[in-house]
Design a protein around this motif. Structure first.
Motif, PDB file in Angstrom:
ATOM      1  N   PRO A 117       0.813  -1.223   0.000  1.00  0.00           N
ATOM      2  CA  PRO A 117       0.000   0.000   0.000  1.00  0.00           C
ATOM      3  C   PRO A 117       0.840   1.264   0.000  1.00  0.00           C
ATOM      4  O   PRO A 117       0.325   2.359  -0.223  1.00  0.00           O
ATOM      5  N   GLY A 118       2.158   1.123   0.252  1.00  0.00           N
ATOM      6  CA  GLY A 118       3.020   2.295   0.376  1.00  0.00           C
ATOM      7  C   GLY A 118       3.981   2.510  -0.759  1.00  0.00           C
ATOM      8  O   GLY A 118       4.851   3.388  -0.699  1.00  0.00           O
ATOM      9  N   LYS A 119       3.859   1.744  -1.840  1.00  0.00           N
ATOM     10  CA  LYS A 119       4.729   1.949  -3.007  1.00  0.00           C
ATOM     11  C   LYS A 119       4.065   1.384  -4.253  1.00  0.00           C
ATOM     12  O   LYS A 119       3.568   0.255  -4.241  1.00  0.00           O
ATOM     13  N   ALA A 120       4.064   2.164  -5.334  1.00  0.00           N
ATOM     14  CA  ALA A 120       3.504   1.718  -6.609  1.00  0.00           C
ATOM     15  C   ALA A 120       4.613   1.167  -7.500  1.00  0.00           C
ATOM     16  O   ALA A 120       5.795   1.430  -7.295  1.00  0.00           O
ATOM     17  N   ALA A 121       4.217   0.412  -8.513  1.00  0.00           N
ATOM     18  CA  ALA A 121       5.168  -0.284  -9.380  1.00  0.00           C
ATOM     19  C   ALA A 121       5.582   0.576 -10.572  1.00  0.00           C
ATOM     20  O   ALA A 121       4.847   1.461 -11.009  1.00  0.00           O
ATOM     21  N   VAL A 122       6.763   0.285 -11.093  1.00  0.00           N
ATOM     22  CA  VAL A 122       7.238   0.863 -12.347  1.00  0.00           C
ATOM     23  C   VAL A 122       7.895  -0.237 -13.171  1.00  0.00           C
ATOM     24  O   VAL A 122       8.388  -1.220 -12.616  1.00  0.00           O
ATOM     25  N   LEU A 123       7.906  -0.060 -14.504  1.00  0.00           N
ATOM     26  CA  LEU A 123       8.590  -0.989 -15.406  1.00  0.00           C
ATOM     27  C   LEU A 123       9.227  -0.196 -16.537  1.00  0.00           C
ATOM     28  O   LEU A 123       8.675   0.816 -16.992  1.00  0.00           O
ATOM     29  N   THR A 124      10.360  -0.668 -17.021  1.00  0.00           N
ATOM     30  CA  THR A 124      11.046  -0.011 -18.128  1.00  0.00           C
ATOM     31  C   THR A 124      10.307  -0.244 -19.441  1.00  0.00           C
ATOM     32  O   THR A 124       9.820  -1.339 -19.706  1.00  0.00           O
ATOM     33  N   GLY A 125      10.265   0.799 -20.275  1.00  0.00           N
ATOM     34  CA  GLY A 125       9.682   0.683 -21.604  1.00  0.00           C
ATOM     35  C   GLY A 125      10.752   0.387 -22.637  1.00  0.00           C
ATOM     36  O   GLY A 125      11.878   0.897 -22.562  1.00  0.00           O
ATOM     37  N   SER A 148      11.722   4.809 -21.814  1.00  0.00           N
ATOM     38  CA  SER A 148      11.133   5.536 -20.684  1.00  0.00           C
ATOM     39  C   SER A 148      10.756   4.535 -19.592  1.00  0.00           C
ATOM     40  O   SER A 148      10.992   3.339 -19.717  1.00  0.00           O
ATOM     41  N   THR A 149      10.134   5.043 -18.537  1.00  0.00           N
ATOM     42  CA  THR A 149       9.707   4.195 -17.430  1.00  0.00           C
ATOM     43  C   THR A 149       8.196   4.290 -17.262  1.00  0.00           C
ATOM     44  O   THR A 149       7.651   5.389 -17.149  1.00  0.00           O
ATOM     45  N   GLY A 150       7.535   3.146 -17.255  1.00  0.00           N
ATOM     46  CA  GLY A 150       6.088   3.108 -17.110  1.00  0.00           C
ATOM     47  C   GLY A 150       5.663   3.173 -15.658  1.00  0.00           C
ATOM     48  O   GLY A 150       6.223   2.485 -14.797  1.00  0.00           O
ATOM     49  N   VAL A 151       4.670   4.011 -15.370  1.00  0.00           N
ATOM     50  CA  VAL A 151       4.154   4.206 -14.012  1.00  0.00           C
ATOM     51  C   VAL A 151       2.826   3.464 -13.877  1.00  0.00           C
ATOM     52  O   VAL A 151       1.961   3.560 -14.750  1.00  0.00           O
ATOM     53  N   PHE A 152       2.669   2.749 -12.763  1.00  0.00           N
ATOM     54  CA  PHE A 152       1.473   1.947 -12.540  1.00  0.00           C
ATOM     55  C   PHE A 152       0.650   2.483 -11.384  1.00  0.00           C
ATOM     56  O   PHE A 152       1.178   3.058 -10.423  1.00  0.00           O
ATOM     57  N   LYS A 153      -0.666   2.278 -11.500  1.00  0.00           N
ATOM     58  CA  LYS A 153      -1.597   2.395 -10.383  1.00  0.00           C
ATOM     59  C   LYS A 153      -2.216   1.021 -10.219  1.00  0.00           C
ATOM     60  O   LYS A 153      -2.839   0.508 -11.154  1.00  0.00           O
ATOM     61  N   ASP A 154      -2.045   0.435  -9.047  1.00  0.00           N
ATOM     62  CA  ASP A 154      -2.416  -0.973  -8.863  1.00  0.00           C
ATOM     63  C   ASP A 154      -1.687  -1.783  -9.927  1.00  0.00           C
ATOM     64  O   ASP A 154      -0.469  -1.699 -10.022  1.00  0.00           O
ATOM     65  N   ASP A 155      -2.411  -2.538 -10.760  1.00  0.00           N
ATOM     66  CA  ASP A 155      -1.734  -3.350 -11.776  1.00  0.00           C
ATOM     67  C   ASP A 155      -1.889  -2.778 -13.175  1.00  0.00           C
ATOM     68  O   ASP A 155      -1.614  -3.455 -14.157  1.00  0.00           O
TER      69      ASP A 155
END
Length: 400
Positions: free
Chosen positions: A184-192, A221-228
């Protein structure tokens, strides 16, 4: 009698250890998997190694070093089973290097995909997960590459090198991604990742024989996530600033404007970042303390690096630049995405678990207005083998 029974037990244990053994000749080693969508179904692409082509024979190759198998099905496991129907060998996933997910799939949600990969007992968690930005994941895997015979292996190694020298990629393993998705305290990121050049010629062997104008890939770039779900992108500079904040930059290059005109480049060779959270008067707040050491690596202006005040001025300018750029990426995460990709929530949890129990219920809204204090300390240690550039001497010659 006891000795005989013990021998039977040991023999049984040794026999049981071989029950799942598979011969190497019966395996198709999968290096990369791409996931796209076809209607409501998943379109799976698997890049497998062709052993005969990977090994040179009499100085030449017998064909393409990898092959792409494809299948479309409602689920991951069914798609892989469909692939096996057209393959003479068992699909072996333990050497998977990369998992590429198309942007379309990432925006719709990746939880169902990850459930399969987290359950498979053959999979190790040390493969990188990326987003195919604006294109099909299959296209990323289908490129015939230079220097490495396997595109999957090349992307994996390139991710490692980018982590070491640019700080612009988010090198995320499966376990890292799962941890961020459930936190609940950190969202995910993935490389594009995306292709450059002709996608049609990139799938041909001739692509690997070209010295220029060949199809390649780049980390964009880097993709920003909210939940999944993917909600947006950070550009290259913002990606590096994100990595500064979370302490994942090992080395990179910073460019500064010289006092009069021209520029100079600094190579950053040491970065230490510390993040702290606190709750004061019932309101959360955070602080990022960044320490950086850099060396002058290229000078394209007239400047006297012998003077201590010159280096102090450069340190002050770099601190000002970093403060602005780090604040920008924090603001973008707050106001544009509303996604705590930095883990400020986790920092507050560590500092005040009792207050966090209430804050985490509405953390997204709290994060949007979270005050973040930046404390940046910069030291320029070395100026190279020459304190001043020969450009200074050329300038004096021109003035004579």
């Amino acid at each position: 009698m006891v000795l005989l029974s013990l021998c039977f037990l040991l023999t049984g244990a040794l026999l049981a250890g071989c029950w799942s053994r598979r011969e190497l000749n019966d395996l198709s080693i999968v290096g990369g998997i791409g996931i796209d969508k076809s209607g409501d179904q998943y379109k799976l692409s698997a890049q497998v190694v062709v052993p005969e082509a990977m090994v040179s024979k009499r100085g030449g190759s017998t064909g393409t070093p990898t092959a792409i198998f494809r299948a479309t099905a409602p689920s991951m496991v069914e798609a892989i089973r469909k692939m096996v129907r057209s393959s003479p060998r068992y699909f072996y996933l333990s050497h998977l290097r990369i998992l590429v997910i198309s942007e379309q799939v990432a925006r719709e949600g990746i939880r169902d995909i990850l459930d399969f990969f987290s359950r498979d007992n053959e999979l190790r968690a040390d493969f990188y997960i990326l987003i195919a930005k604006g294109e099909q994941a299959e296209k990323i895997l289908s490129i015939v590459t230079h220097t490495e015979k396997s595109q999957s292996n090349k992307i994996f190694k390139s991710m490692d090198w980018n982590k070491r020298v640019t700080g612009e990629t988010a090198n995320v393993y499966l376990d890292d991604l799962l941890s961020d998705l459930i936190s609940p305290g950190k969202a995910a990121v993935l490389t594009g990742v995306e292709t450059t050049g002709s996608k049609q010629t990139g799938e041909k062997m001739s692509n690997a024989l070209k010295s220029n104008d060949y199809t390649h890939f780049k980390f964009s770039s880097t993709g920003v996530f909210k939940d999944d779900k993917l909600v947006g992108w950070l550009n290259d500079t913002e990606s590096r600033d994100y990595n500064y904040i979370i302490g994942k930059v090992k080395s990179t290059v910073e460019s500064l404007a010289c006092p009069k005109k021209g520029t100079l480049d600094l190579i950053v060779n040491r970065v230490n970042s510390k993040m702290k959270g606190a709750v004061k008067n019932g309101r959360p707040e955070a602080k990022v303390k960044l320490y950086m050491e850099a060396d002058v690596t290229e000078v394209k202006c007239v400047i006297d690096l012998n003077k201590p005040e010159t280096l102090y001025g450069l340190e002050k300018e770099l601190k000002k630049k970093l403060t602005a750029s780090l604040q920008h990426v924090i603001n973008k995460a707050q106001k544009t995405f509303g996604s705590d990709i930095f883990g400020f929530g986790n920092a507050i949890h560590r500092s005040n678990p009792k207050a966090w129990k209430q804050l985490k219920k509405n953390w997204r809204q709290e994060f949007v207005n979270l005050p973040v204090e930046l404390s940046i300390d910069v030291k320029i240690r070395r100026t190279g083998t020459q304190t001043n550039s020969f450009i200074n001497d050329m300038k004096k010659k021109e003035e004579q």
